[in-house]
Design an enzyme around this catalytic site. Structure first.
Site, PDB file in Angstrom:
ATOM      1  N   THR A   1       0.854  -1.202   0.000  1.00 56.86           N
ATOM      2  CA  THR A   1       0.000   0.000   0.000  1.00 56.86           C
ATOM      3  C   THR A   1       0.886   1.248   0.000  1.00 56.86           C
ATOM      4  O   THR A   1       0.635   2.210  -0.733  1.00 56.86           O
ATOM      5  CB  THR A   1      -0.934  -0.002   1.231  1.00 56.86           C
ATOM      6  OG1 THR A   1      -1.488  -1.315   1.385  1.00 56.86           O
ATOM      7  CG2 THR A   1      -2.064   1.002   1.071  1.00 56.86           C
TER       8      THR A   1
ATOM      9  N   LYS B   1       1.002  -4.637  12.851  1.00 59.26           N
ATOM     10  CA  LYS B   1       1.859  -4.345  11.714  1.00 59.26           C
ATOM     11  C   LYS B   1       3.064  -5.285  11.742  1.00 59.26           C
ATOM     12  O   LYS B   1       3.291  -5.967  12.715  1.00 59.26           O
ATOM     13  CB  LYS B   1       2.332  -2.893  11.773  1.00 59.26           C
ATOM     14  CG  LYS B   1       1.177  -1.902  11.588  1.00 59.26           C
ATOM     15  CD  LYS B   1       1.634  -0.452  11.531  1.00 59.26           C
ATOM     16  CE  LYS B   1       2.849  -0.225  10.705  1.00 59.26           C
ATOM     17  NZ  LYS B   1       2.790  -0.764   9.334  1.00 59.26           N
TER      18      LYS B   1
ATOM     19  N   ALA C   1      -1.283  -1.279   7.317  1.00 56.12           N
ATOM     20  CA  ALA C   1      -1.407  -2.139   8.504  1.00 56.12           C
ATOM     21  C   ALA C   1      -1.866  -3.518   8.050  1.00 56.12           C
ATOM     22  O   ALA C   1      -2.432  -3.676   6.969  1.00 56.12           O
ATOM     23  CB  ALA C   1      -2.417  -1.552   9.489  1.00 56.12           C
ATOM     24  N   ASP C   2      -1.604  -4.501   8.888  1.00 58.22           N
ATOM     25  CA  ASP C   2      -2.115  -5.851   8.612  1.00 58.22           C
ATOM     26  C   ASP C   2      -3.509  -6.015   9.191  1.00 58.22           C
ATOM     27  O   ASP C   2      -4.331  -6.734   8.619  1.00 58.22           O
ATOM     28  CB  ASP C   2      -1.143  -6.890   9.177  1.00 58.22           C
ATOM     29  CG  ASP C   2       0.217  -6.768   8.501  1.00 58.22           C
ATOM     30  OD1 ASP C   2       0.266  -6.904   7.273  1.00 58.22           O
ATOM     31  OD2 ASP C   2       1.205  -6.478   9.195  1.00 58.22           O
TER      32      ASP C   2
ATOM     33  N   LYS D   1      -8.716  -5.036   6.056  1.00 56.33           N
ATOM     34  CA  LYS D   1      -7.818  -4.935   7.219  1.00 56.33           C
ATOM     35  C   LYS D   1      -8.563  -4.536   8.496  1.00 56.33           C
ATOM     36  O   LYS D   1      -8.002  -4.602   9.578  1.00 56.33           O
ATOM     37  CB  LYS D   1      -6.715  -3.912   6.942  1.00 56.33           C
ATOM     38  CG  LYS D   1      -5.893  -4.143   5.672  1.00 56.33           C
ATOM     39  CD  LYS D   1      -5.025  -5.362   5.773  1.00 56.33           C
ATOM     40  CE  LYS D   1      -4.127  -5.599   4.585  1.00 56.33           C
ATOM     41  NZ  LYS D   1      -3.024  -4.710   4.447  1.00 56.33           N
TER      42      LYS D   1
ATOM     43  N   GLU E   1       9.395   0.940  11.682  1.00 56.09           N
ATOM     44  CA  GLU E   1       8.083   1.596  11.547  1.00 56.09           C
ATOM     45  C   GLU E   1       7.672   2.223  12.881  1.00 56.09           C
ATOM     46  O   GLU E   1       7.173   3.347  12.938  1.00 56.09           O
ATOM     47  CB  GLU E   1       7.025   0.582  11.096  1.00 56.09           C
ATOM     48  CG  GLU E   1       7.221   0.138   9.648  1.00 56.09           C
ATOM     49  CD  GLU E   1       6.290  -0.987   9.221  1.00 56.09           C
ATOM     50  OE1 GLU E   1       6.169  -1.194   8.014  1.00 56.09           O
ATOM     51  OE2 GLU E   1       5.700  -1.659  10.083  1.00 56.09           O
TER      52      GLU E   1
HETATM   53  C1  5RP Z   1       5.184  -3.937   6.977  1.00 57.25           C
HETATM   54  C2  5RP Z   1       3.850  -3.519   7.465  1.00 57.25           C
HETATM   55  C3  5RP Z   1       2.803  -3.206   6.452  1.00 57.25           C
HETATM   56  O1  5RP Z   1       2.256  -1.956   6.734  1.00 57.25           O
HETATM   57  C4  5RP Z   1       1.718  -4.229   6.495  1.00 57.25           C
HETATM   58  O2  5RP Z   1       2.307  -5.500   6.371  1.00 57.25           O
HETATM   59  C5  5RP Z   1       0.699  -4.005   5.385  1.00 57.25           C
HETATM   60  O3  5RP Z   1       1.272  -4.303   4.159  1.00 57.25           O
HETATM   61  P1  5RP Z   1       0.504  -4.179   2.793  1.00 57.25           P
HETATM   62  O4  5RP Z   1       0.298  -2.715   2.539  1.00 57.25           O
HETATM   63  O5  5RP Z   1       1.442  -4.814   1.790  1.00 57.25           O
HETATM   64  O6  5RP Z   1      -0.801  -4.926   2.902  1.00 57.25           O
HETATM   65  O7  5RP Z   1       3.585  -3.426   8.627  1.00 57.25           O
HETATM   66  O8  5RP Z   1       6.046  -4.296   8.025  1.00 57.25           O
END
Ligand code: 5RP
Length: 231
Positions: free
Chosen positions: A34, A97, A86-87, A124, A106
């Site tokens: 993202t 995350k 974020a995850d 998410k 981060e």
């Molecule tokens: C990386 C992170 C990312 O923000 C999280 O994994 C989300 O990733 P994505 O935007 O690819 O879904 O914490 O350490």
């Protein structure tokens, strides 16, 4: 709309937030797919920023490829915004995350920023954090012992992210099987385990603004005002 298009929509929405910035300001930049969309959008927008504080080697490479200057935290007094994905994010703006393994840097850059803008696709957003395995960065010599302690403390199942080394030279344990009732307390408790560098709970420093991309548009959830709007 597929997930990647939603990620892109959230990333573009973040550009509008930067309009509040004075020209030649600095921004903090997270890590992940993202954020990659955000970096590309930022580069093509012509927004005047002095530079970016990056949270990972991967984001630094992408920023540099676009000619966006990289600034270290040591060089700055203030960081108005930090933008990251974020995850998982719950309704209290707490996050998991570190799916990309960049959690420690981060957390450092987020701590320096006045405002954390989280950009996410709608998948998410969760009622309770924990379906996504919670990453914990550990010093390699402590991995097995820390895993035992984590299992005892949380009742979850820590699994070594084998073959992965963080930008800081450490290992990651992903804790499976959690349902996190009190993210703030768990974030603090995990940090007490010897050999732990940091964990992927962002509750003590949660998001201030969530730009959540849904099939109907990007929702803007502001923590302070508890206001929600759509564009
Ligand atoms: C990386 C992170 C990312 O923000 C999280 O994994 C989300 O990733 P994505 O935007 O690819 O879904 O914490 O350490």
């Amino acid at each position: 709309m597929n997930q990647d298009k939603l990620k892109k929509a959230a990333a573009f929405a973040a550009l509008a937030e930067l309009e509040a910035l004075a020209p030649d300001s600095l921004i903090g930049v997270g890590t992940g797919s993202t954020v990659n969309h955000f970096i590309d959008a930022l580069a093509s927008s012509g927004a005047r920023i002095r530079g970016a504080v990056s949270s990972s080697e991967a984001s630094s490479r992408r920023l540099a490829a676009h000619g966006i200057p990289l600034i270290s935290l040591d060089e700055i007094d203030a960081l108005p915004f930090y933008i990251d994905g974020a995850d998982e994010i719950d309704y209290g703006f707490n996050m998991i995350k570190g799916g990309g393994g960049a959690l420690t840097r981060e957390k450092i850059v987020a701590a320096a920023a006045s405002r954390f803008i989280c950009i996410c696709d709608a998948s998410k957003r969760v009622a309770t954090l924990g379906r996504f395995p919670l990453p914990v960065e550990v010093i390699p010599m402590a991995r097995v012992q820390a895993a035992r302690e984590i299992a005892r403390l949380t009742g979850g199942e820590p699994r070594w992210r084998e073959g992965f080394v963080t930008d800081n030279g450490h290992h990651i344990l992903d804790i499976h099987g959690l349902a996190i009732d009190n993210p703030r307390a768990l974030e603090t408790e995990l940090n007490q385990i010897a050999g732990t560098v940091t964990n992927g709970l962002f509750a003590r420093r949660g998001a201030d603004l969530l730009l959540l991309a849904t099939a109907e548009g990007v929702q803007r959830h502001d923590r302070q005002s508890s206001a929600t709007s759509s564009r």
